[in-house]
Design an enzyme around this catalytic site. Structure first.
Site, PDB file in Angstrom:
ATOM      1  N   ARG A  63     -24.675  54.166 -25.227  1.00 43.66           N
ATOM      2  CA  ARG A  63     -25.743  55.172 -25.281  1.00 43.66           C
ATOM      3  C   ARG A  63     -26.955  54.646 -26.041  1.00 43.66           C
ATOM      4  NH1 ARG A  63     -25.485  58.830 -28.999  1.00 43.66           N
ATOM      5  NH2 ARG A  63     -23.264  59.247 -28.748  1.00 43.66           N
ATOM      6  N   ASP A 188     -49.190  58.461 -17.928  1.00 43.06           N
ATOM      7  CA  ASP A 188     -48.180  58.221 -16.892  1.00 43.06           C
ATOM      8  C   ASP A 188     -48.779  57.234 -15.894  1.00 43.06           C
ATOM      9  OD1 ASP A 188     -46.604  58.318 -14.563  1.00 43.06           O
ATOM     10  OD2 ASP A 188     -45.976  60.388 -14.931  1.00 43.06           O
TER      11      ASP A 188
HETATM   12  C1  LIG Z   1     -41.477  60.928  -9.821  1.00 43.74           C
HETATM   13  C2  LIG Z   1     -42.458  60.999 -10.909  1.00 43.74           C
HETATM   14  C3  LIG Z   1     -42.065  61.371 -12.208  1.00 43.74           C
HETATM   15  C4  LIG Z   1     -40.647  61.756 -12.535  1.00 43.74           C
HETATM   16  O1  LIG Z   1     -39.758  60.702 -12.385  1.00 43.74           O
HETATM   17  P1  LIG Z   1     -38.181  60.894 -12.067  1.00 43.74           P
HETATM   18  O2  LIG Z   1     -37.674  59.502 -12.116  1.00 43.74           O
HETATM   19  O3  LIG Z   1     -38.080  61.536 -10.715  1.00 43.74           O
HETATM   20  O4  LIG Z   1     -37.639  61.762 -13.140  1.00 43.74           O
HETATM   21  C5  LIG Z   1     -43.036  61.379 -13.195  1.00 43.74           C
HETATM   22  N1  LIG Z   1     -44.318  61.063 -12.936  1.00 43.74           N
HETATM   23  C6  LIG Z   1     -44.732  60.714 -11.701  1.00 43.74           C
HETATM   24  C7  LIG Z   1     -46.155  60.371 -11.479  1.00 43.74           C
HETATM   25  C8  LIG Z   1     -43.817  60.673 -10.644  1.00 43.74           C
HETATM   26  O5  LIG Z   1     -44.235  60.343  -9.423  1.00 43.74           O
END
Ligand SMILES: *Cc1c(COP(=O)(O)O)cnc(C)c1O
Length: 399
Positions: A63, A188
């Site tokens: 973990r 992001d």
């Molecule tokens: C898909 C996505 C997420 C979330 O990711 P998961 O791996 O599905 O949890 C977050 N940000 C963006 C821009 C995404 O396309």
């Protein structure tokens, strides 16, 4: 974390192939082995203790850390040019763990309206319960975001380009605004990938990826990763190791393998996306096309400044709305109709069923997402085949 070569003199494409692997390739293996062990054994109790309290390098329990997972993190750390990286079971775990590590009741977040649907839900549904105040700004309206940041906040949260209308935010400009308030700023970077955009370069505190998408690239493993300075990443690592959203070593193995071809895939996907966007733009059935590589995209210049290429994701709306989409989408032969993106196969879906299924029609309207918006994640197929496929599927649409 051991200090490894950054492959500094090499390009990103080469780093994606080689970086972060050497110390993990035991027994002379030419590939990073998949280590399935949950725990690690020690005959020397003193050494075990030193590793357990973090004074010596080693692994204790799955973990917390795992060699295969760590090799993936090293590759990503080097690709983002970061001091440290840590990984998660999913992209959403990366996002939620990063937020929960730093936020406290009474804090204020400034963000944009069209973050990923799940992220938007954290902001609108879960964080307000912890007495955290969220301000949503119109994506791409830089002055509005700056004004809100200047009122004081603890965190600025961005995504660029966004899902699904591929809007772009000027990272450098937002960093300036956030730093003036001593606020943290997270980006992001899922849509751009580290090969097209490196937000840390502009002073961003944490870069977040859903590794499920372009990084893995084969739609067969879930994962998330964050990169940033050592102090911040260690704090999030600690939150994650206790709360348990750890990346599975199987997933890490797939991610490492996927990353080796990232540059090849992205190069093809970006070139094809540009051609498909231009093709769609002149098509009489198409209402609007969203792609940052188009000259008339509202933030084409910003995208050009901070991105190496414009990405493999585009979206478009059709003149006859959902009726046309229902006639068109099922006829595509070279596309998975699925809630995913960034795969080697072209993947399509209406935003209302995929990225923003969690939102109500009213919320989508507020977010500027047409109900008939089609998200088109360009795969690595031959671009002429893809355009011909779209063309034949369009022929089924009632004029
Ligand atoms: C898909 C996505 C997420 C979330 O990711 P998961 O791996 O599905 O949890 C977050 N940000 C963006 C821009 C995404 O396309």
């Amino acid at each position: 974390m051991s200090s490894l070569s950054n492959y500094d003199k090499h390009s990103q494409a080469t780093k994606a192939v080689w970086a972060g692997e050497k110390p993990y390739r035991v027994h002379g293996a030419s590939q990073v082995p998949l280590v399935h062990s949950v725990a690690y054994t020690y005959d020397d109790l003193d050494h075990w203790y030193e590793v357990a309290i973090g004074n010596a390098y080693g692994h204790i329990y799955g973990r917390n850390t795992n060699p295969t997972v760590e090799s993936f993190e090293e590759k990503m750390r080097i690709l983002e040019g970061a001091e440290a990286a840590t990984s998660f079971s999913t992209g959403m775990a990366a996002i939620s763990n990063s937020l929960h590590t730093f936020l406290r009741p009474g804090d204020r977040i400034v963000t944009i309206k069209d973050t990923y649907g799940g992220t938007n839900k954290i902001f609108s549904e879960f964080l307000p319960k912890l007495n955290i105040d969220i301000t949503f700004c119109d994506t791409g309206e830089h002055e509005q975001v700056e004004k809100e940041i200047a009122k004081g906040c603890q965190l600025v949260y961005l995504e660029t380009p966004t899902n699904p209308t591929v809007k772009v935010t000027d990272i450098e400009r937002m960093v300036k605004a956030a730093k003036a308030q001593n606020a943290l700023i997270f980006v992001d970077n899922t849509f751009a990938t580290p090969l097209n955009q490196n937000p840390l370069k502009y002073g961003v505190d944490l870069v977040i990826h859903s590794a499920t998408k372009f990084l893995g690239g084969h739609a067969d493993a879930l994962g998330g990763v964050i990169c940033g300075n050592k102090d911040l990443v260690e704090k999030v690592f600690h939150y994650r190791e206790i709360n348990g959203a750890t990346m599975d070593p199987n997933a890490a193995y797939f991610m490492i393998r996927g990353l080796k071809t990232l540059d090849l895939r992205i190069t093809r996907q970006c070139e094809s996306a540009q051609k498909i966007a231009e093709y769609l733009q002149q098509h009489p059935l198409v209402e609007d096309v969203f792609y940052p590589g188009l000259k008339d995209h509202s933030h084409h210049d910003i995208a050009k400044k901070q991105m190496k290429r414009f990405g493999g994701m585009l979206s478009f709306s059709m003149k006859n709305g959902m009726a046309a989409v229902k006639e068109f989408l099922p006829k595509l032969e070279l596309a998975n109709r699925a809630a995913n993106l960034g795969a080697v196969e072209t993947t399509v879906g209406p935003a209302r069923t995929t990225s923003h299924v969690e939102n109500t029609p009213e919320e989508r309207k507020e977010l500027g997402i047409p109900e008939s918006l089609v998200r088109y994640s360009v795969g690595i197929e031959d671009v002429d085949d893809l355009i011909n496929d779209i063309e034949q599927a369009f022929s089924y649409v009632t004029k």
